[in-house]
Design a protein around this motif. Structure first.
Motif, PDB file in Angstrom:
ATOM      1  N   LEU A   1     -10.476  -6.859   8.212  1.00  0.00           N
ATOM      2  CA  LEU A   1     -11.627  -6.526   7.375  1.00  0.00           C
ATOM      3  C   LEU A   1     -12.667  -7.632   7.429  1.00  0.00           C
ATOM      4  CD1 LEU A   1     -10.816  -5.021   3.888  1.00  0.00           C
ATOM      5  CD2 LEU A   1     -12.577  -4.341   5.485  1.00  0.00           C
TER       6      LEU A   1
ATOM      7  N   LEU B   1      -5.281  -6.273  -0.948  1.00  0.00           N
ATOM      8  CA  LEU B   1      -5.287  -4.826  -1.084  1.00  0.00           C
ATOM      9  C   LEU B   1      -4.455  -4.438  -2.293  1.00  0.00           C
ATOM     10  CD1 LEU B   1      -4.852  -3.678   2.606  1.00  0.00           C
ATOM     11  CD2 LEU B   1      -6.921  -3.846   1.256  1.00  0.00           C
TER      12      LEU B   1
ATOM     13  N   GLN C   1     -14.206  14.071   6.518  1.00  0.00           N
ATOM     14  CA  GLN C   1     -14.824  13.810   7.817  1.00  0.00           C
ATOM     15  C   GLN C   1     -14.504  14.931   8.803  1.00  0.00           C
ATOM     16  OE1 GLN C   1     -13.115   9.953   8.581  1.00  0.00           O
ATOM     17  NE2 GLN C   1     -15.078   8.914   8.315  1.00  0.00           N
TER      18      GLN C   1
ATOM     19  N   LEU D   1       0.129   1.265   3.378  1.00  0.00           N
ATOM     20  CA  LEU D   1      -0.607   0.118   3.900  1.00  0.00           C
ATOM     21  C   LEU D   1       0.366  -1.019   4.176  1.00  0.00           C
ATOM     22  CD1 LEU D   1      -3.761   0.114   1.627  1.00  0.00           C
ATOM     23  CD2 LEU D   1      -3.499   1.003   3.928  1.00  0.00           C
TER      24      LEU D   1
ATOM     25  N   TYR E   1     -11.181  -8.415 -16.835  1.00  0.00           N
ATOM     26  CA  TYR E   1     -10.561  -7.747 -17.981  1.00  0.00           C
ATOM     27  C   TYR E   1      -9.126  -8.118 -18.239  1.00  0.00           C
ATOM     28  CZ  TYR E   1      -9.434  -4.486 -14.274  1.00  0.00           C
ATOM     29  OH  TYR E   1      -9.041  -3.925 -13.094  1.00  0.00           O
TER      30      TYR E   1
ATOM     31  N   SER F   1      -2.929   0.328  -6.710  1.00  0.00           N
ATOM     32  CA  SER F   1      -4.001  -0.033  -5.780  1.00  0.00           C
ATOM     33  C   SER F   1      -3.749   0.571  -4.418  1.00  0.00           C
ATOM     34  CB  SER F   1      -4.111  -1.553  -5.638  1.00  0.00           C
ATOM     35  OG  SER F   1      -4.577  -2.132  -6.816  1.00  0.00           O
TER      36      SER F   1
ATOM     37  N   MET G   1      -4.619  -6.568   7.706  1.00  0.00           N
ATOM     38  CA  MET G   1      -5.727  -5.705   7.269  1.00  0.00           C
ATOM     39  C   MET G   1      -6.828  -6.547   6.648  1.00  0.00           C
ATOM     40  SD  MET G   1      -3.844  -2.315   5.891  1.00  0.00           S
ATOM     41  CE  MET G   1      -2.703  -1.442   6.958  1.00  0.00           C
TER      42      MET G   1
ATOM     43  N   VAL H   1     -10.568  -2.031 -10.967  1.00  0.00           N
ATOM     44  CA  VAL H   1     -11.179  -2.658  -9.798  1.00  0.00           C
ATOM     45  C   VAL H   1     -10.690  -2.099  -8.462  1.00  0.00           C
ATOM     46  CG1 VAL H   1      -9.505  -4.546  -9.571  1.00  0.00           C
ATOM     47  CG2 VAL H   1     -11.868  -4.899  -8.882  1.00  0.00           C
TER      48      VAL H   1
ATOM     49  N   PHE I   1      -9.156   1.811   9.075  1.00  0.00           N
ATOM     50  CA  PHE I   1     -10.448   1.178   8.851  1.00  0.00           C
ATOM     51  C   PHE I   1     -11.466   1.530   9.917  1.00  0.00           C
ATOM     52  CE2 PHE I   1      -9.579  -1.522   5.224  1.00  0.00           C
ATOM     53  CZ  PHE I   1      -8.203  -1.529   5.194  1.00  0.00           C
TER      54      PHE I   1
ATOM     55  N   LEU J   1      -8.107   7.464   1.366  1.00  0.00           N
ATOM     56  CA  LEU J   1      -8.121   7.606   2.818  1.00  0.00           C
ATOM     57  C   LEU J   1      -7.904   9.056   3.212  1.00  0.00           C
ATOM     58  CD1 LEU J   1      -6.128   4.927   4.781  1.00  0.00           C
ATOM     59  CD2 LEU J   1      -8.336   5.909   5.335  1.00  0.00           C
TER      60      LEU J   1
ATOM     61  N   LYS K   1     -11.024  10.971   2.488  1.00  0.00           N
ATOM     62  CA  LYS K   1     -12.091  10.604   3.425  1.00  0.00           C
ATOM     63  C   LYS K   1     -11.861  11.291   4.767  1.00  0.00           C
ATOM     64  CE  LYS K   1     -14.475   6.629   5.412  1.00  0.00           C
ATOM     65  NZ  LYS K   1     -14.339   5.290   5.977  1.00  0.00           N
ATOM     66  N   ARG K   2     -10.613  11.239   5.247  1.00  0.00           N
ATOM     67  CA  ARG K   2     -10.335  11.806   6.547  1.00  0.00           C
ATOM     68  C   ARG K   2     -10.512  13.318   6.536  1.00  0.00           C
ATOM     69  NH1 ARG K   2      -8.231   9.172  10.899  1.00  0.00           N
ATOM     70  NH2 ARG K   2      -9.211   7.454   9.805  1.00  0.00           N
TER      71      ARG K   2
ATOM     72  N   GLU L   1     -13.155   0.082  -6.772  1.00  0.00           N
ATOM     73  CA  GLU L   1     -14.280  -0.627  -6.166  1.00  0.00           C
ATOM     74  C   GLU L   1     -13.832  -1.270  -4.855  1.00  0.00           C
ATOM     75  OE1 GLU L   1     -16.367  -3.080  -9.145  1.00  0.00           O
ATOM     76  OE2 GLU L   1     -15.204  -1.959 -10.617  1.00  0.00           O
ATOM     77  N   LYS L   2     -12.589  -1.757  -4.842  1.00  0.00           N
ATOM     78  CA  LYS L   2     -12.061  -2.330  -3.611  1.00  0.00           C
ATOM     79  C   LYS L   2     -12.006  -1.261  -2.533  1.00  0.00           C
ATOM     80  CE  LYS L   2      -8.954  -6.034  -5.049  1.00  0.00           C
ATOM     81  NZ  LYS L   2      -7.579  -6.513  -5.039  1.00  0.00           N
TER      82      LYS L   2
ATOM     83  N   PHE M   1     -13.572  -9.985  -4.842  1.00  0.00           N
ATOM     84  CA  PHE M   1     -13.897  -9.390  -6.124  1.00  0.00           C
ATOM     85  C   PHE M   1     -13.649 -10.369  -7.255  1.00  0.00           C
ATOM     86  CE2 PHE M   1     -14.851  -4.949  -5.608  1.00  0.00           C
ATOM     87  CZ  PHE M   1     -14.498  -4.736  -4.292  1.00  0.00           C
TER      88      PHE M   1
ATOM     89  N   ARG N   1     -15.420  -0.562  -1.216  1.00  0.00           N
ATOM     90  CA  ARG N   1     -16.006  -1.605  -0.394  1.00  0.00           C
ATOM     91  C   ARG N   1     -15.262  -1.813   0.914  1.00  0.00           C
ATOM     92  NH1 ARG N   1     -17.561  -7.134  -3.366  1.00  0.00           N
ATOM     93  NH2 ARG N   1     -18.223  -5.687  -5.000  1.00  0.00           N
ATOM     94  N   TYR N   2     -13.942  -1.767   0.881  1.00  0.00           N
ATOM     95  CA  TYR N   2     -13.166  -2.042   2.087  1.00  0.00           C
ATOM     96  C   TYR N   2     -13.201  -0.870   3.055  1.00  0.00           C
ATOM     97  CZ  TYR N   2     -11.192  -5.999  -0.513  1.00  0.00           C
ATOM     98  OH  TYR N   2     -11.021  -7.139  -1.229  1.00  0.00           O
ATOM     99  N   PHE N   3     -13.255   0.344   2.502  1.00  0.00           N
ATOM    100  CA  PHE N   3     -13.196   1.502   3.382  1.00  0.00           C
ATOM    101  C   PHE N   3     -14.562   2.151   3.567  1.00  0.00           C
ATOM    102  CE2 PHE N   3      -8.682   1.940   4.162  1.00  0.00           C
ATOM    103  CZ  PHE N   3      -8.140   1.153   3.174  1.00  0.00           C
ATOM    104  N   GLU N   4     -15.588   1.424   3.156  1.00  0.00           N
ATOM    105  CA  GLU N   4     -16.970   1.846   3.394  1.00  0.00           C
ATOM    106  C   GLU N   4     -17.256   3.245   2.876  1.00  0.00           C
ATOM    107  OE1 GLU N   4     -17.247   0.851   7.473  1.00  0.00           O
ATOM    108  OE2 GLU N   4     -17.055  -1.279   7.008  1.00  0.00           O
TER     109      GLU N   4
ATOM    110  N   MET O   1      -5.724   3.714  -2.516  1.00  0.00           N
ATOM    111  CA  MET O   1      -6.315   3.568  -1.185  1.00  0.00           C
ATOM    112  C   MET O   1      -5.793   4.650  -0.250  1.00  0.00           C
ATOM    113  SD  MET O   1      -6.529  -0.530  -0.694  1.00  0.00           S
ATOM    114  CE  MET O   1      -7.385  -1.513  -1.920  1.00  0.00           C
TER     115      MET O   1
ATOM    116  N   ARG P   1     -16.417  -7.123   8.826  1.00  0.00           N
ATOM    117  CA  ARG P   1     -17.600  -7.316   8.010  1.00  0.00           C
ATOM    118  C   ARG P   1     -18.514  -8.382   8.613  1.00  0.00           C
ATOM    119  NH1 ARG P   1     -18.619  -5.178   3.002  1.00  0.00           N
ATOM    120  NH2 ARG P   1     -17.158  -3.651   3.813  1.00  0.00           N
TER     121      ARG P   1
END
Lengths: 507, 503
Positions: free
Chosen positions: A135, A316, B142, B316, A306, B127, A131, B165, A174, B135, B138-139, B168-169, A302, B172-175, B131, A139
């Motif tokens: 990615l 991931l 959509q 994942l 902290y 994390s 993945m 974080v 993705f 997901l 998002k799905r 934010e990942k 990233f 960014r990763y999954f637009e 995600m 990108r």
């Protein structure tokens, strides 16, 4: 007036677990129990239930390592409470991770100076590694298309239909289209020529597999590289290659060092490998290496602070245990190249022993190649009486072996295979025993009457979203399955009775 | 003629590791060594280097569990070679995962019948859990937009700037666009009112945190739910909520059972929690639970067959160890509701003791609330003479790892120290920490002169005292370049003084 204490109120800590009430209560399944129980009881109850799991070492379905040296187990246990992501708090662990990346990168002939740091990362497995690699390609491609002022909303990736599910996951999660090169009977991996044909301007990369999951074969990455170079010259698209070396990455460098499949080929931009397959570490570790800094877009990395100091992260997963990273380093320095080579040669040798034993029965066709990942994939030459590979697989379970049976991918899904993975701990003794047991199973099958229902049990296969290139799967209803099973056993029992009767008659 | 053989190296296997040549050769760092070495040597070399890692239990920066009972460790070691994903081969392990999901779902008041199977999955950490949840949102969004014939290329998610974080990942990763509600001084979590204002038709969900990483505070999910329900009525967008209960998910149900933050609120569609934080398991396990089947789109679930039989998978990661899942079940069964409650109450008590000790120094402001995750976040009342980064560096000398960092926008001028109270942080350790903080503050107060500018890094301070002309001792912090110079000057002076003074 003093009330006498009942005997059953005696101090719970005195009771042996089997004497206590804890073994009488059923284990909670749906809701957290109200009260605590002693740790000995908790341990015993759970431990006992887990006895019903199959033995990891006899699980011949999996590539994943099931045995490590006790010294390594000790290191693993000692670091099980270290959260790998705390780079500031555990600098040595982080350093060991970086050393592994460097070593693996050089194993794959990454163009690096002697003390230059490689670009790579440790992951939880090849799924995460793929993945991340995907990615990075996505990108990079998007940035390139934006710079050219072209649309970038329909990225796709070209692979063989024999890819492991994580590629399909990557594609679906993705939002990248998966263009699969179908396999054909007799040719079970991705054909480089067909793959290159499928490449278009939206292709972010072509993924080749070194060690196909289905039969262990290595795809011809060199040919793919050569053909793609030519196409890139004509089109100017600069399509790169990713090599999924999940299984093969720790085999090829030791047994087939002249085989060019890695960064020696200029179009290969990233490679992933599973530390927990032939990297010889327990489940939970993979690696992804990039050719150079340019192949990993900076915006995907990233920087956080902290946890105390600035740390860069491109994974991931965040928090996770450090044990497997340390175990990987242990293996790399404990075995060295020579050690890995010896182990892979042993695996290969044992695979040959198994293969020859199977061939000698005269009942099987071997679908795996001699070169590749040490796997023996075989199918029945003829399915007499409707007995198929799934039944062989079932019957082998009674002997304790887990040998999976499954259909090949599209367009060869009518071919069913049994697959035995030869791991480092699969000795020659076990190989010979397996042959012996398979032979026994074959004899049993011969004695059984033909199956009543000619439909063989089929297992649900991936159904593509749009359904146009999908595989139609037949799923039996529960009732049908039950009927099948009872019929099967009725026939089995009557066959056994018949055998006994004949024995008695003969004596 | 007999040719004598040379005597080989005296039985290598006889040498103790430290007598052998293996401790003389440099440790391989860049290239795999060509030859193998004995396993004892490999163990020793690695073990010795690892001694220089921080001590996990003294790492007060992390929420992640650092101690478990030996019985549990035994179970973990025994299952370390089980690949969790092999559901067919390890049916009991799979069953234990399902039981954990069921228990956690009911802990969060998911609307499931008594013997229904909850919808959820074990992950490697929050994390991955986030995600997966993202997901799913998002799905779903959509699909809804496609049906409505509207554009679906610009999804966004509304959160506070205090998110961990991984959000934010995910973005960014999954637009997905991340719309952050900025914090302000004194209010360090997401303001539900501002959050709901930011919601638009492209918002796939609003993410609230139960247990902010920075101050441990619980966000007001109930208020968010109410405001969002109203907005949904007006707009018809049906925007859902996700609760990131990574830390708070195993605290709130035991200590604040009346706090409504979970599936009791109708807009909450999924919740994630870290098993390895207050779930009391070693690093490597998280959980995500969905309200119902409808909240997890079926096309995200994969079915594979090449491990032997049909297995559904929506994670994942694929292959991974089973130890942490089994450890999580052990904790549920071993502690039960009562046990977890006791542990959390102890943590809060230790946090209170620590907070009072820190307040008593009179030098700090406490930013963390009494209610929330048991942690103490504090900043200096006066940062002109020294700052929290220096305090953090000094505390390392005593063995403590207490991180210092600045708050996110718009409160970047505030810098805090944060101590996380985990299960194994006893009162004894709390009192010890207080006394060490007092020692450090005394040093700072009496030697306050600062030379170099503040950096964002935690570095060890170099203590140097010089006898100044005024007789007082000066405490000077140096950059890496100046230090050797200063040291040389110091010794020169010392030697010079010795020559002139009377022996």
């Amino acid at each position: 007036m003093a009330l006498s204490k009942r005997a059953s109120d005696s101090d719970i800590s005195m009771l042996a677990t089997s004497a206590s009430r804890y073994v009488r209560d059923s284990l909670p399944r749906y809701e957290m129990p109200e009260n605590s129980i002693p740790k000995e009881a908790a341990y015993q109850i759970i431990h006992d239930e887990l006895l019903l799991d199959f033995k990891p070492k006899l699980n011949l379905a999996s590539f994943v390592t099931t045995l490590m040296e006790p010294e390594c187990d000790k290191l693993i246990m000692e670091s099980i409470n270290k959260n790998y992501v705390d780079m500031d708090e555990y600098p040595v662990t982080t350093e060991l991770h970086n050393r592994c990346v460097n070593m693996i990168a050089r194993l794959f002939h990454t163009p690096l100076g002697k003390s230059e740091d490689a670009i790579g990362v440790g992951t939880v497995g090849s799924s995460e590694a793929i993945m991340l690699a995907g990615l990075a390609f996505k990108r990079k491609w998007q940035n390139k298309r934006k710079a050219e002022g072209k649309p970038f909303d329909k990225p796709n990736i070209v692979t063989g239909a024999n890819v492991q599910v994580c590629w399909e996951k990557f594609a679906r999660y993705f939002e990248v289209e998966l263009k699969e090169v179908k396999v054909t009977e007799g040719y079970y991996v991705m054909d480089p020529a067909k793959a290159v044909e499928m490449v278009d301007e939206n292709t972010i990369c072509v993924a080749a597999i070194l060690g196909s999951t289905y039969n262990g074969e290595f795809e011809d990455v060199k040919l793919l590289n050569d053909l793609l170079l030519e196409k890139n010259k004509q089109t100017g698209w600069d399509t790169p290659i990713h090599v999924d070396a999940a299984s093969g990455g720790f085999i090829a460098p030791f047994i087939y060092p002249e085989l060019e499949w890695d960064f020696r080929l200029p179009l290969v931009k990233s490679i992933n490998v599973s530390g927990h397959k032939y990297g010889l570490v327990y489940a939970g570790i993979g690696w992804n290496i990039w050719r150079s800094k340019d192949d990993l877009p900076e915006e995907l990395i990233f920087h956080i602070k902290y946890l105390g100091a600035e740390q860069s992260t491109f994974t991931l997963n965040f928090s996770k245990g450090s044990s497997q990273i340390i175990a990987q380093y242990y293996q790399l320095i404990r075995l060295g190249e020579e050690g890995y080579k010896n182990i892979m040669e042993n695996c290969h040798e044992n695979a040959m022993v198994l293969k020859e034993g199977l061939e000698k029965t005269g009942c099987f066709e071997i679908l795996s190649k001699d070169d590749g990942v040490p796997v023996v994939a075989f199918s029945l030459k003829n399915k007499k009486g409707g007995h198929d590979e799934f039944e062989v697989s079932e019957m082998l379970r009674r002997y304790g072996w887990i040998v999976p049976a499954y259909p090949m991918p599209a367009d060869a899904q009518h071919v069913i295979v049994l697959r035995v993975v030869i791991r480092a701990e699969f000795s020659r003794t076990l190989a010979e025993r397996l042959v012996h047991d398979i032979t026994a199973v074959l004899h049993e099958l011969e004695k059984l009457p033909p199956k009543v229902n000619s439909e063989s049990k089929e297992v649900h296969v991936n159904v593509e979203e749009n359904g146009s290139s999908g595989v139609v799967s037949k799923r039996k209803s529960d009732l049908e399955t039950q009927k099948e099973i009872t019929t099967y056993w009725m026939n089995y029992v009557s066959a056994q009775k018949e055998i006994k009767r004949q024995k008695v008659m003969a004596s | 003629m007999v040719i004598t053989t040379t005597i080989p190296d005296s039985g290598e296997h006889l040498n103790s590791t430290f007598a052998s040549r293996y401790v003389r050769t440099p440790v391989p760092k860049y290239k795999m060594p060509a030859n193998p070495i004995p396993k004892e040597a490999a163990y020793q070399i690695i073990n010795d280097e690892l001694m220089l890692d921080g001590t996990p239990r003294l790492n007060l920066a992390s929420f992640v569990t650092t101690w478990m009972e030996p019985e549990c460790e035994k179970l973990m070691m025994a299952s370390i070679n089980k690949n969790y994903v092999d559901m067919d081969e390890y049916p009991v392990t799979t069953e234990l995962q399902n039981r954990c999901v069921n228990m956690i779902a009911r802990l969060f008041n998911a609307p499931v019948g008594e013997t229904d199977t909850a919808v959820g999955v074990g992950t490697v950490g929050s994390s991955e859990a986030i995600m997966l949840a993202g997901l799913a949102f998002k799905r779903k969004w959509q699909s809804k937009r496609k049906l409505e014939g509207k554009p679906y290329d610009k999804p966004n998610i509304v959160t506070g700037a205090n998110v961990q974080v991984c959000w934010e990942k995910f973005a960014r990763y999954f637009e997905v666009d991340l719309k952050e509600v900025k914090l302000s001084e004194g209010y360090y979590v997401m303001d539900p009112v501002k959050a709901v204002e930011m919601v638009d038709e492209n918002t796939i969900c609003v993410a609230a945190i139960l247990g902010s990483t920075l101050t441990g505070e619980f966000e007001n999910v109930k208020l968010l739910n109410e405001l969002l329900t109203e907005k949904n009525k007006e707009t018809g967008w049906d925007t859902p909520i996700h609760v990131d209960a990574a830390s708070g998910g195993f605290i709130a149900p035991f200590i604040y059972p009346n706090l409504e933050w979970d599936f009791r609120l109708p807009l909450v569609k999924s919740i994630n929690v870290s098993g390895h934080k207050y779930g009391l398991v070693y690093p490597g396990v998280g959980w995500v639970v969905w309200r119902t089947k409808e909240d997890l789109p079926e096309d995200l679930v994969f079915h594979i067959n090449y491990l032997g039989s049909d297995q559904p998978t929506f994670t994942l990661n694929f292959s991974k160890g089973s130890s942490q899942i089994i450890a999580q079940y052990y904790q549920f069964v071993r502690l039960g509701f009562e046990g977890y409650k006791n542990v959390m109450e102890n943590c809060l008590e230790s946090a209170r003791v620590l907070k009072e000790g820190i307040e008593k120094t009179g030098l700090f402001n406490i930013l963390s609330k009494d209610d929330g995750v048991p942690l103490v976040a504090f900043s200096l009342k006066d940062s002109s003479k020294y700052d929290v980064f220096e305090i953090s560096g000094s505390l390392r000398r005593f063995g403590w790892i207490v991180p210092a960092y600045t708050m996110p926008p718009n409160a970047e001028h505030i810098a805090v120290l944060r101590v996380v109270i985990r299960e194994d942080f006893s009162r004894a350790l709390a009192e010890r920490l207080i006394s060490d903080i007092e020692k450090v503050m005394k040093e700072m107060e009496t030697h306050p002169i600062r030379v170099s500018t503040k950096t964002a890094h935690v570095t060890a301070t170099i203590d140097e005292t010089q006898d100044g002309d005024d007789g007082g001792k000066k405490h000077i912090k140096k950059s890496a370049r100046e230090t050797p110079e200063e040291i040389a000057t110091y010794w020169r002076q010392l030697v010079a003084r010795k020559r002139t003074g009377v022996c």
